[in-house]
Design an enzyme around this catalytic site. Sequence first.
Site, PDB file in Angstrom:
ATOM      1  N   HIS A  72       1.370  -2.863  -6.723  1.00  0.00           N
ATOM      2  CA  HIS A  72       0.117  -2.926  -5.969  1.00  0.00           C
ATOM      3  C   HIS A  72      -0.466  -1.527  -5.845  1.00  0.00           C
ATOM      4  O   HIS A  72       0.208  -0.603  -5.391  1.00  0.00           O
ATOM      5  CB  HIS A  72       0.369  -3.499  -4.569  1.00  0.00           C
ATOM      6  CG  HIS A  72       0.350  -4.992  -4.525  1.00  0.00           C
ATOM      7  ND1 HIS A  72      -0.016  -5.710  -3.414  1.00  0.00           N
ATOM      8  CD2 HIS A  72       0.650  -5.905  -5.472  1.00  0.00           C
ATOM      9  CE1 HIS A  72       0.070  -7.002  -3.671  1.00  0.00           C
ATOM     10  NE2 HIS A  72       0.478  -7.138  -4.917  1.00  0.00           N
ATOM     11  N   TYR A 201      -5.090  -6.954   5.277  1.00  0.00           N
ATOM     12  CA  TYR A 201      -4.846  -6.712   6.697  1.00  0.00           C
ATOM     13  C   TYR A 201      -6.151  -6.995   7.440  1.00  0.00           C
ATOM     14  O   TYR A 201      -7.155  -6.323   7.210  1.00  0.00           O
ATOM     15  CB  TYR A 201      -4.423  -5.262   6.931  1.00  0.00           C
ATOM     16  CG  TYR A 201      -3.011  -4.944   6.487  1.00  0.00           C
ATOM     17  CD1 TYR A 201      -1.987  -4.823   7.414  1.00  0.00           C
ATOM     18  CD2 TYR A 201      -2.707  -4.763   5.135  1.00  0.00           C
ATOM     19  CE1 TYR A 201      -0.693  -4.525   7.017  1.00  0.00           C
ATOM     20  CE2 TYR A 201      -1.418  -4.460   4.730  1.00  0.00           C
ATOM     21  CZ  TYR A 201      -0.419  -4.354   5.671  1.00  0.00           C
ATOM     22  OH  TYR A 201       0.863  -4.067   5.273  1.00  0.00           O
ATOM     23  N   PRO A 293       6.437  -4.317  11.871  1.00  0.00           N
ATOM     24  CA  PRO A 293       6.273  -4.480  10.425  1.00  0.00           C
ATOM     25  C   PRO A 293       4.880  -4.187   9.895  1.00  0.00           C
ATOM     26  O   PRO A 293       4.675  -4.248   8.679  1.00  0.00           O
ATOM     27  CB  PRO A 293       6.647  -5.951  10.207  1.00  0.00           C
ATOM     28  CG  PRO A 293       6.380  -6.619  11.514  1.00  0.00           C
ATOM     29  CD  PRO A 293       6.684  -5.596  12.556  1.00  0.00           C
ATOM     30  N   LYS A 297       7.443  -0.346   6.880  1.00  0.00           N
ATOM     31  CA  LYS A 297       8.269   0.852   6.842  1.00  0.00           C
ATOM     32  C   LYS A 297       9.770   0.606   7.014  1.00  0.00           C
ATOM     33  O   LYS A 297      10.573   1.474   6.681  1.00  0.00           O
ATOM     34  CB  LYS A 297       7.820   1.821   7.949  1.00  0.00           C
ATOM     35  CG  LYS A 297       6.467   2.431   7.699  1.00  0.00           C
ATOM     36  CD  LYS A 297       6.524   3.501   6.636  1.00  0.00           C
ATOM     37  CE  LYS A 297       5.196   3.722   5.980  1.00  0.00           C
ATOM     38  NZ  LYS A 297       5.041   3.119   4.679  1.00  0.00           N
ATOM     39  N   TYR A 385       1.072   4.747   3.900  1.00  0.00           N
ATOM     40  CA  TYR A 385       1.492   3.436   3.396  1.00  0.00           C
ATOM     41  C   TYR A 385       2.393   3.563   2.164  1.00  0.00           C
ATOM     42  O   TYR A 385       3.388   2.843   2.031  1.00  0.00           O
ATOM     43  CB  TYR A 385       0.270   2.594   3.052  1.00  0.00           C
ATOM     44  CG  TYR A 385       0.559   1.115   3.002  1.00  0.00           C
ATOM     45  CD1 TYR A 385       0.307   0.298   4.094  1.00  0.00           C
ATOM     46  CD2 TYR A 385       1.089   0.520   1.860  1.00  0.00           C
ATOM     47  CE1 TYR A 385       0.576  -1.062   4.063  1.00  0.00           C
ATOM     48  CE2 TYR A 385       1.367  -0.840   1.806  1.00  0.00           C
ATOM     49  CZ  TYR A 385       1.108  -1.624   2.921  1.00  0.00           C
ATOM     50  OH  TYR A 385       1.396  -2.965   2.870  1.00  0.00           O
TER      51      TYR A 385
END
Length: 391
Positions: A72, A201, A293, A297, A385
């Site tokens: 991704h 998200y 979550p 991480k 991220y």
Amino acid sequence: MRTTVGIIGAGPAGLLLARLLHNAGIDSVVLESRDRAYVEQRQRAGILEQGTVDVLREAGAAERMDREGIPHDGIELRFDRRRHRVDFPALTGGRSVMVYAQTEVCKDLIALQLAEGGPLLFEAEALAVEGAETESPRVRFRHEGREDVLDCDYVVACDGSWGVGRKAVPADVSQVFERTYPFGWLGILADVAPSHDELVYARHDRGFALLSMRSPSVTRAYLQVPEGTNADDWSDEEIWDELDHRLETADGWKLERGPITSKSVTPMRSYVHEPMRHGRLFLAGDAAHIVPPTGAKGLNLAVGDVVTFARALTHCHRTGSTQRLDAYSETCLRRVWQAERFSYAMTTMLHRISDATPFDDRIQRARLDRITASRAAETDLAEGYTGFPLD
């Protein structure tokens, strides 16, 4: 039984550590309280940072990941029915993430350990860590109906937040930092192709939603729900309807539905235990820290811990210097606290708080607007991220 490193817990952290030590010519024994089937089936994380991917490749444990994992290069943020894509490689100098479930990482590492590594004992319950302050710590454990002792030079506790490892650190030297959130995640697995090719998200007035995947044919999705929610109280239709509401966009994007095969609720918590070392006992993964979550991480932090330990012990064996081992806690905690910061920022930016004021609401929107308008803010998110450096 005797070994150089006694590892408690055969999750991804313990298994990867055993693999790294094996590759460095250092012997270890892994004790796991559950059976093999349980370890290979428990659903956990699914996003691997660039650093985790690199470590698995270097360890010779990435053949199936590279074949079946889904690279991704970004995520999508949604709010106010708007869509904004964060392009990871463009913002981080080429870094990205991999979708590959923790269950699959464990399967790969278990197969390698059983074929090439040292002893891996399933259904071996660690009862206590003794002598951590001495040069010969030991782990008392129960296996096949009898108690035994594993004598070690070092013990690494990868046995989670309720394991015996953390309990072996005296209370008078422990510091705990934590925050509990008044909501959780209702998570589902569904037999339907993902409705988007990257993670989404979504911040919505009804609550947070995350659209993810486990494979090209399996969707993973989450809904923010009140703390204490029972997953069985939600019908499949109610879950899909709520995802539809929270993921809605102004351009007519459509959510694909399918049979839900699993649903559960995950509590949300931030937790750090300091120090991460006591004598010759080293804490790794959830034994030392927990993150909500939202920032993906948890697994990646555990990988950072065991990589730090393996490199430090290898350095000690080669040079005789314990400097890196002595710095283990300080080294890991620098990365841990950056990950805690990032996860907290993502959580508080995207989730609805029950007692939020109109001011709080506007601040959330302003933070999201800043990311969409500022390359610097967007880069900070992308760097967090895709992962902080392992050293």
